[in-house]
Write an enzyme that holds these catalytic residues in place. Structure first.
Site, short mmCIF file in Angstrom:
data_model
loop_
_atom_site.label_atom_id
_atom_site.label_comp_id
_atom_site.label_asym_id
_atom_site.label_seq_id
_atom_site.Cartn_x
_atom_site.Cartn_y
_atom_site.Cartn_z
N THR A 180 0.82 -1.21 0.00
CA THR A 180 0.00 0.00 0.00
C THR A 180 0.86 1.26 0.00
O THR A 180 2.01 1.24 0.45
CB THR A 180 -0.90 0.02 1.26
N ARG A 190 3.71 7.98 9.08
CA ARG A 190 2.59 7.16 9.55
C ARG A 190 2.68 5.75 8.96
O ARG A 190 2.90 5.56 7.77
CB ARG A 190 1.27 7.82 9.12
N THR A 213 -7.94 -4.33 4.04
CA THR A 213 -7.80 -2.99 3.48
C THR A 213 -8.82 -2.13 4.22
O THR A 213 -9.73 -2.64 4.86
CB THR A 213 -8.05 -2.95 1.96
N1 ASP Z 1 -5.19 -0.05 5.08
C1 ASP Z 1 -4.43 0.93 4.38
C2 ASP Z 1 -3.73 1.78 5.39
O1 ASP Z 1 -4.35 2.15 6.38
C3 ASP Z 1 -5.20 1.83 3.48
C4 ASP Z 1 -6.33 1.24 2.74
O2 ASP Z 1 -6.46 0.03 2.66
O3 ASP Z 1 -7.12 2.02 2.18
O4 ASP Z 1 -2.60 2.15 5.16
#
Ligand code: ASP
Length: 305
Positions: A180, A190, A213
């Site tokens: 990601t 972060r 996700t």
């Molecule tokens: N889970 C991912 C994160 O918090 C972002 C996402 O899946 O939209 O980095």
């Protein structure tokens, strides 16, 4: 054999399946499939072309887990390398560690022979500049971001994405991969759930695997991927274990919005499931009996009280 993925994994499904079908390992399949998503500039939630942090720098997170050994490799806040999943594999195979962040992960990437590059595309640079227009001075990296973060977190460009691949190979071993660019306009440094084993990714040949996700902060607080596999270990069926893991997030607050969580999971018998807190979402599954993957609806589990 089985390969499942989040819907944005479509560009990697053929390559992943080819590896499984020719006797390759689940670990090789999920890594190769993930790399193709990381290469895709149209996907603004993963790899090259992912949305940047508040200061306009792309920072990537990824993890890999091998279900046979429960060895894992993860990287966080990696800058300048489009394939964090391969750096994560380097951590898994070459280091006595599980997690590397920032400069250490970038150093490993260079030692593995990977080439650094700019990960912002023209499009993502423009969207970032337009999205932050009047709220930040992009040329001043020392400004005080803390006072501005609450307004920025509500940005309409907030990206929900991230890619998940889970596989079972011919030998019956499992592997899981997550990659990601994280939360668009995130505070620099972060980390989301994707590089946190047990939060966004977990895999154990004895029981099953799960990957998430959505709002990473929720999956970290709920240890959601491990929560699914823990449910299997305690004897719940796959759907029940996955539903319980998502329902366990009820009551957790999120800043300024609706708590969103999606997960895919499989068990050692080869069952699979996709869940979402929102209607209308799908996941991908390729079973041994199929000549191509199918797109399947995710079950909805509401996080409403
Ligand atoms: N889970 C991912 C994160 O918090 C972002 C996402 O899946 O939209 O980095």
């Amino acid at each position: 054999m089985l390969l499942i993925a989040s819907a944005n994994g479509s560009v990697g499904m053929e390559a992943g399946w080819e590896i499984l079908a020719t006797g390759g390992t689940a670990l090789d399949a999920v890594e190769a499939a993930t790399r193709l998503v990381e290469d895709n500039p149209e996907d603004h939630s993963v790899g090259y072309g992912g949305y940047p942090n508040l200061l306009g720098t792309v920072e990537l997170d990824a993890s890999l887990m091998d279900g046979a050994t429960r060895r894992a490799g993860t990287v966080g806040a990696v800058r300048g390398y489009r394939h964090p999943i391969t750096i994560a594999r380097g951590v898994l195979e070459r280091l006595p560690h599980v997690m590397l962040v920032g400069e250490g992960a970038e150093r490993l990437a260079a030692e593995l022979g990977m080439e650094p590059e700019q990960l912002l595309t023209e499009e993502t640079r423009r969207v970032w500049r337009d999205g932050l227009h009047g709220r930040l001075d992009p040329s001043d990296s020392r400004q005080h971001l803390l006072d501005r973060i609450s307004g920025l977190l509500a940005d309409p460009e907030h990206a929900a994405g991230t890619v998940n691949f889970l596989a079972i190979d011919k030998a019956g071993n499992m592997a899981s991969a997550v990659s990601t660019s994280g939360w668009a306009w995130k505070y620099p440094g972060r980390l989301g759930d994707s590089p946190v084993i047990g939060a966004g990714n977990y895999c154990d040949d004895r029981f099953g695997a799960a990957a998430c996700t959505g709002w990473g902060e929720l999956a970290i607080r709920g240890a959601t991927a491990h929560s699914v596999v823990g449910g299997l270990a305690f004897g719940l069926g796959l759907a029940g274990a996955a539903e319980r893991a998502v329902a366990d997030l009820r009551g957790l607050d999120v800043p300024g919005g609706e708590p969103i969580m999606h997960l895919v999971a499989l068990d050692s018998a080869g069952h699979h499931v996709g869940l979402s807190t929102q209607p209308g979402n799908s996941y991908l599954a390729w079973e041994e009996s199929q000549s191509a993957y199918s797109t399947l609806p995710r079950r909805v589990v509401s996080l409403g009280q």
